[in-house]
Scaffold this motif. Structure first.
Motif, PDB file in Angstrom:
ATOM      1  N   TRP A 154      -8.471  -3.689   5.248  1.00 47.94           N
ATOM      2  CA  TRP A 154      -7.111  -3.181   5.385  1.00 47.94           C
ATOM      3  C   TRP A 154      -7.071  -1.971   6.324  1.00 47.94           C
ATOM      4  CZ3 TRP A 154      -2.295  -3.626   5.799  1.00 47.94           C
ATOM      5  CH2 TRP A 154      -1.460  -2.496   5.749  1.00 47.94           C
ATOM      6  N   GLU A 155      -7.990  -1.051   6.135  1.00 53.30           N
ATOM      7  CA  GLU A 155      -8.028   0.129   7.002  1.00 53.30           C
ATOM      8  C   GLU A 155      -8.198  -0.286   8.463  1.00 53.30           C
ATOM      9  OE1 GLU A 155      -7.872   3.531   6.404  1.00 53.30           O
ATOM     10  OE2 GLU A 155      -7.343   3.092   4.321  1.00 53.30           O
ATOM     11  N   THR A 212      -6.595  -1.138  -2.192  1.00 53.67           N
ATOM     12  CA  THR A 212      -7.479  -0.027  -1.847  1.00 53.67           C
ATOM     13  C   THR A 212      -8.638   0.175  -2.822  1.00 53.67           C
ATOM     14  OG1 THR A 212      -6.013   1.556  -2.952  1.00 53.67           O
ATOM     15  CG2 THR A 212      -5.645   1.176  -0.593  1.00 53.67           C
ATOM     16  N   SER A 213      -8.522  -0.364  -4.045  1.00 59.18           N
ATOM     17  CA  SER A 213      -9.628  -0.177  -4.995  1.00 59.18           C
ATOM     18  C   SER A 213     -10.734  -1.210  -4.797  1.00 59.18           C
ATOM     19  CB  SER A 213      -9.104  -0.246  -6.429  1.00 59.18           C
ATOM     20  OG  SER A 213      -8.683  -1.568  -6.711  1.00 59.18           O
ATOM     21  N   ASN A 227     -10.363  -3.003   1.075  1.00 62.76           N
ATOM     22  CA  ASN A 227      -9.921  -1.717   1.589  1.00 62.76           C
ATOM     23  C   ASN A 227     -10.440  -1.476   3.000  1.00 62.76           C
ATOM     24  OD1 ASN A 227      -8.579   0.894   1.261  1.00 62.76           O
ATOM     25  ND2 ASN A 227     -10.647   1.730   1.347  1.00 62.76           N
ATOM     26  N   ARG A 228     -11.722  -1.781   3.213  1.00 64.09           N
ATOM     27  CA  ARG A 228     -12.315  -1.624   4.543  1.00 64.09           C
ATOM     28  C   ARG A 228     -11.555  -2.461   5.558  1.00 64.09           C
ATOM     29  NH1 ARG A 228     -16.449  -5.506   4.762  1.00 64.09           N
ATOM     30  NH2 ARG A 228     -15.005  -6.615   6.109  1.00 64.09           N
ATOM     31  N   THR A 286       0.822  -1.207   0.000  1.00 62.08           N
ATOM     32  CA  THR A 286       0.000   0.000   0.000  1.00 62.08           C
ATOM     33  C   THR A 286       0.858   1.260   0.000  1.00 62.08           C
ATOM     34  OG1 THR A 286      -0.266  -0.229   2.393  1.00 62.08           O
ATOM     35  CG2 THR A 286      -2.083  -1.001   1.013  1.00 62.08           C
ATOM     36  N   GLY A 317      -0.573  -0.018  -4.626  1.00 62.60           N
ATOM     37  CA  GLY A 317      -1.461  -0.087  -3.464  1.00 62.60           C
ATOM     38  C   GLY A 317      -2.924  -0.229  -3.847  1.00 62.60           C
ATOM     39  N   HIS A 318      -3.267   0.259  -5.043  1.00 64.11           N
ATOM     40  CA  HIS A 318      -4.662   0.188  -5.488  1.00 64.11           C
ATOM     41  C   HIS A 318      -5.176  -1.248  -5.572  1.00 64.11           C
ATOM     42  CE1 HIS A 318      -3.608  -1.268  -9.509  1.00 64.11           C
ATOM     43  NE2 HIS A 318      -2.586  -0.453  -9.448  1.00 64.11           N
ATOM     44  N   LYS A 342     -13.495  -2.621  -2.519  1.00 65.18           N
ATOM     45  CA  LYS A 342     -14.245  -2.007  -1.418  1.00 65.18           C
ATOM     46  C   LYS A 342     -14.057  -2.731  -0.088  1.00 65.18           C
ATOM     47  CE  LYS A 342     -18.661  -2.489  -0.397  1.00 65.18           C
ATOM     48  NZ  LYS A 342     -19.947  -2.961  -0.872  1.00 65.18           N
TER      49      LYS A 342
END
Lengths: 207, 218
Positions: free
Chosen positions: B197-198, B188-189, B194-195, B179, B184-185, B191
């Motif tokens: 990962w965050e 992160t791309s 990404n959630r 990332t 990283g996309h 949905k």
């Protein structure tokens, strides 16, 4: 527990890995053959069992699992009181076996599989001749791993510890005889186990 | 009882995996540097504790271990009552699911992501040439794996179930590096990925590991 079902292919190393442990535990199970040649493993029904579209997949009643080394772990724990003891009760001994189970997965399997793929599987599936550069490279990598195995097995009857365990069972699909004395003795030992012989017998049931 | 010893630099993804586990379990540890630039990981004294000459190595009193995922399992077993008690689940069923996704990490996520970490994050630092064909091939492989994760994480908050477990933790080191690059996309791309990962990367234990990675070498 419920009915045990193993969905797989008898020539798949990962399938054989689970078959071996099922037999070590003396468990009754249904073998559901998956036709890799026709892409059955990429079809909806199988993907509902293993979203990565790889064999094997496993069911124990309501429990559904994939990844052969997770399935064998589950079997070893769930059926700890049946058949061969594949785990160690002492934390330290279990941890030491866990190291060699990771070594199998991370260090042994990749080069060993690539060698077998080039020399045996690729020609079998009409993929052409072995890539000699790949074979040489992977055999060199495997050789370094087997040097470490030789040292380990000089001081320990099995990779798992002083008795046959899950870490040894995981090696059965790709273990082979070798010029190294301790590795050879260990390979001969684990490959002659009745449970492994029974696992291989699934191949003669193949259509 | 003293603390456990971990050998190797925090920048190593495998060392970081163990550090994350130690911090989640609130186990006191001493981080012992191994000067890899000077080849200390191949020195005879080091090979005694890690015969493959890699990091990490680990010691807890009379036990010496290596392989980051084995060390992590040991920590969860020995220190079951410390720190995050649910890291390896409660009971057979939870544990089976965690083992499954731990193996998915090791067998499906790790190979392509490790190559990308090396090519994108380490090769430039080491002044080695990147291989665009290798990058492209492994991007493709990782994308397929993350498609499976995307579906899984639609129905499940974390990989093994409703709670953060060792299975999620095991992904942190490689995902962190990726990332931080222009690929990283991949994470992160998507949905749900990404959630996820965050959420997993904002855990205090992981933030501490990232801090340790940024600290100047001792």
């Amino acid at each position: 527990m419920g009915v045990l079902k193993l969905h797989g292919h008898p020539y798949s190393g990962a399938t054989l890995r689970v078959l071996s442990v099922l037999h070590e535990k003396g468990l009754e199970f249904e073998f559901v053959p998956i036709d890799l040649a026709t892409g059955e493993h990429k079809k909806e029904h199988f993907l509902s069992l293993n979203p990565f579209g790889q064999v094997p997949a496993f069911e124990d009643g309501e429990i559904k699992m994939f990844e052969s080394r997770a399935i064998t772990q589950y079997l070893a724990h769930a059926y700890a009181d049946r058949g061969t003891e594949l785990l160690f009760k002492e934390t330290k001994k279990m941890a030491e076996m866990s190291v060699w189970a990771e070594v199998e997965a991370q260090k042994f399997d990749p080069p060993a599989f690539k060698v077998v793929f080039e020399l045996i599987l690729k020609p079998m599936i009409g993929g052409g001749a072995a890539d000699e550069a790949t074979v040489a490279e992977q055999q060199a990598a495997l050789s370094k791993v087997l040097d470490v195995y030789e040292a380990r097995l000089a001081g320990s009857s099995y990779l798992s510890g002083d008795s046959f365990g899950l870490a040894d069972a995981h090696h059965q699909p790709l273990a082979a005889f070798d010029s190294r004395p301790y590795v050879s003795r260990w390979a001969a030992d684990i490959l002659s186990r009745p449970a492994w012989v029974n696992a291989l017998a699934q191949q003669s049931n193949a259509p | 009882m003293g603390s456990v010893n971990v050998y190797g630099p925090p920048a190593s993804t495998a060392v970081a995996r163990v550090l994350a586990c130690l911090l989640e379990k609130e186990v006191k540890f001493q981080l012992i540097p191994v000067n890899m630039a000077k080849g200390k990981h191949k020195a005879p004294e080091y090979l005694k504790i890690q015969p493959f000459g890699q990091v990490p190595a680990f010691q807890d009193e009379s036990i010496t271990l290596f392989e980051s995922r084995a060390i992590s399992r040991y920590l969860c077993d020995k220190f079951a009552d410390k720190g995050n008690k649910g890291l390896f689940g409660n009971g057979l069923l939870e544990r089976a699911s965690i083992e499954q996704w731990l193996e998915a990490e090791a067998q499906s996520f790790n190979p392509p992501s490790s190559v990308l970490v090396f090519q994108l994050a380490f090769a430039p630092r080491m002044r080695l040439k990147q291989d665009p064909a290798v990058i492209e091939q492994n991007e493709g492989k990782l994308a397929k794996v993350l498609d499976v994760y995307e579906n899984r994480l639609e129905e499940s908050r974390f990989l093994a179930g409703d709670d953060f477990t060792l299975a999620d933790l095991s992904h942190l080191p490689n995902a962190q590096y990726i990332t931080g690059t222009d690929r990283g996309h991949l994470l992160t791309s998507r949905k749900n990925v990404n959630r996820w990962w965050e959420e997993i990367s904002s855990r205090p234990s992981w933030k501490k590991v990232v801090e340790m990675q940024k600290a100047p070498p001792s």
